[in-house]
Design a protein around this motif. Structure first.
Motif, PDB file in Angstrom:
ATOM      1  N   LYS A  84     -56.310 -47.963 -51.401  1.00 34.51           N
ATOM      2  CA  LYS A  84     -55.991 -46.428 -51.414  1.00 34.51           C
ATOM      3  C   LYS A  84     -55.335 -46.757 -52.649  1.00 34.51           C
ATOM      4  CE  LYS A  84     -55.524 -44.642 -46.947  1.00 34.51           C
ATOM      5  NZ  LYS A  84     -54.134 -43.582 -45.695  1.00 34.51           N
ATOM      6  N   LYS A  85     -55.050 -48.353 -52.735  1.00 34.41           N
ATOM      7  CA  LYS A  85     -53.853 -48.802 -54.503  1.00 34.41           C
ATOM      8  C   LYS A  85     -52.349 -48.443 -54.323  1.00 34.41           C
ATOM      9  CE  LYS A  85     -57.450 -48.724 -57.458  1.00 34.41           C
ATOM     10  NZ  LYS A  85     -58.420 -48.772 -59.266  1.00 34.41           N
ATOM     11  N   MET A  86     -52.429 -48.092 -53.061  1.00 33.76           N
ATOM     12  CA  MET A  86     -50.449 -47.876 -52.739  1.00 33.76           C
ATOM     13  C   MET A  86     -49.874 -48.894 -52.536  1.00 33.76           C
ATOM     14  SD  MET A  86     -50.557 -44.257 -52.991  1.00 33.76           S
ATOM     15  CE  MET A  86     -48.780 -43.819 -52.336  1.00 33.76           C
ATOM     16  N   LEU A 109     -56.013 -50.574 -62.311  1.00 34.36           N
ATOM     17  CA  LEU A 109     -56.741 -52.105 -61.826  1.00 34.36           C
ATOM     18  C   LEU A 109     -56.199 -52.183 -60.366  1.00 34.36           C
ATOM     19  CD1 LEU A 109     -53.625 -52.934 -60.490  1.00 34.36           C
ATOM     20  CD2 LEU A 109     -52.523 -52.550 -63.076  1.00 34.36           C
ATOM     21  N   MET A 110     -57.137 -53.644 -60.186  1.00 30.82           N
ATOM     22  CA  MET A 110     -57.453 -53.287 -58.654  1.00 30.82           C
ATOM     23  C   MET A 110     -56.347 -53.962 -58.258  1.00 30.82           C
ATOM     24  SD  MET A 110     -60.156 -52.740 -57.781  1.00 30.82           S
ATOM     25  CE  MET A 110     -61.048 -54.093 -56.403  1.00 30.82           C
ATOM     26  N   VAL A 111     -55.603 -53.429 -57.355  1.00 34.95           N
ATOM     27  CA  VAL A 111     -54.212 -53.809 -56.937  1.00 34.95           C
ATOM     28  C   VAL A 111     -54.423 -54.991 -55.758  1.00 34.95           C
ATOM     29  CG1 VAL A 111     -51.978 -52.938 -54.561  1.00 34.95           C
ATOM     30  CG2 VAL A 111     -53.328 -51.438 -56.530  1.00 34.95           C
ATOM     31  N   ARG A 112     -55.082 -55.774 -55.460  1.00 36.65           N
ATOM     32  CA  ARG A 112     -55.390 -56.663 -54.842  1.00 36.65           C
ATOM     33  C   ARG A 112     -55.246 -57.932 -55.656  1.00 36.65           C
ATOM     34  NH1 ARG A 112     -58.714 -57.155 -50.652  1.00 36.65           N
ATOM     35  NH2 ARG A 112     -59.365 -59.030 -51.366  1.00 36.65           N
ATOM     36  N   ASN A 113     -55.755 -57.522 -56.561  1.00 41.26           N
ATOM     37  CA  ASN A 113     -55.843 -58.775 -57.911  1.00 41.26           C
ATOM     38  C   ASN A 113     -54.495 -58.778 -58.030  1.00 41.26           C
ATOM     39  OD1 ASN A 113     -57.978 -59.045 -57.134  1.00 41.26           O
ATOM     40  ND2 ASN A 113     -59.415 -58.289 -59.268  1.00 41.26           N
ATOM     41  N   TYR A 114     -53.711 -58.340 -58.078  1.00 39.46           N
ATOM     42  CA  TYR A 114     -51.704 -58.555 -58.498  1.00 39.46           C
ATOM     43  C   TYR A 114     -51.172 -58.538 -57.549  1.00 39.46           C
ATOM     44  CZ  TYR A 114     -53.874 -56.946 -63.125  1.00 39.46           C
ATOM     45  OH  TYR A 114     -54.329 -56.341 -63.643  1.00 39.46           O
ATOM     46  N   HIS A 115     -50.437 -59.211 -57.356  1.00 39.30           N
ATOM     47  CA  HIS A 115     -48.680 -59.412 -57.135  1.00 39.30           C
ATOM     48  C   HIS A 115     -48.147 -57.812 -57.058  1.00 39.30           C
ATOM     49  CE1 HIS A 115     -48.727 -63.700 -56.768  1.00 39.30           C
ATOM     50  NE2 HIS A 115     -48.988 -63.517 -58.269  1.00 39.30           N
TER      51      HIS A 115
END
Length: 125
Positions: A76-78, A27-33
């Protein structure tokens, strides 16, 4: 397939620090809380901290305010949880989670969609 994987847990003495990390894929981390929850033995899972998408605001449980800091690296999806001045009552399994719920519901466990497997944190002298 969405996967969240926590790391960084361990056994420490009171007053010590730990940094938990959550590696995200699918998933795109920036699009999620993104958030951290914890579950103590015999207790329900509880909210610890959250970072609203794409990382503008942070929210904390009163019990960890001023000691824990959530941060994220969308590229970095971290997601991280820096835990300072740990106390025995912080002993729990810590879970990383993601959500697209309204901000007003960000502390509600049931509003989070995807979860990691958890990492154990034990604080004891």
């Amino acid at each position: 397939q969405v996967q969240l994987s926590e790391s960084g847990g361990g056994s420490v003495q009171p007053g010590a620090s730990l940094r938990l990390a959550c590696t995200v894929s699918g998933l795109m981390v920036r699009n999620y809380h993104m958030g951290w929850f914890r579950q103590k033995p015999g207790k329900e899972r509880e909210f610890v901290a959250a970072s609203s998408r794409p990382g503008v605001s942070t929210f904390y449980a009163q019990s960890v305010e001023g000691r824990f800091t959530i941060s994220r690296d969308n590229t970095k999806k971290m997601v991280y949880l820096q835990m300072n001045n740990l106390k025995p009552e912080d002993t729990a399994t810590y879970y990383c989670a993601s959500s697209t719920a309204a901000l007003s519901a960000i502390r509600q466990t049931e509003m989070w969609n995807f979860w990691g497997q958890g990492t154990q944190v034990t604080v004891s002298s």
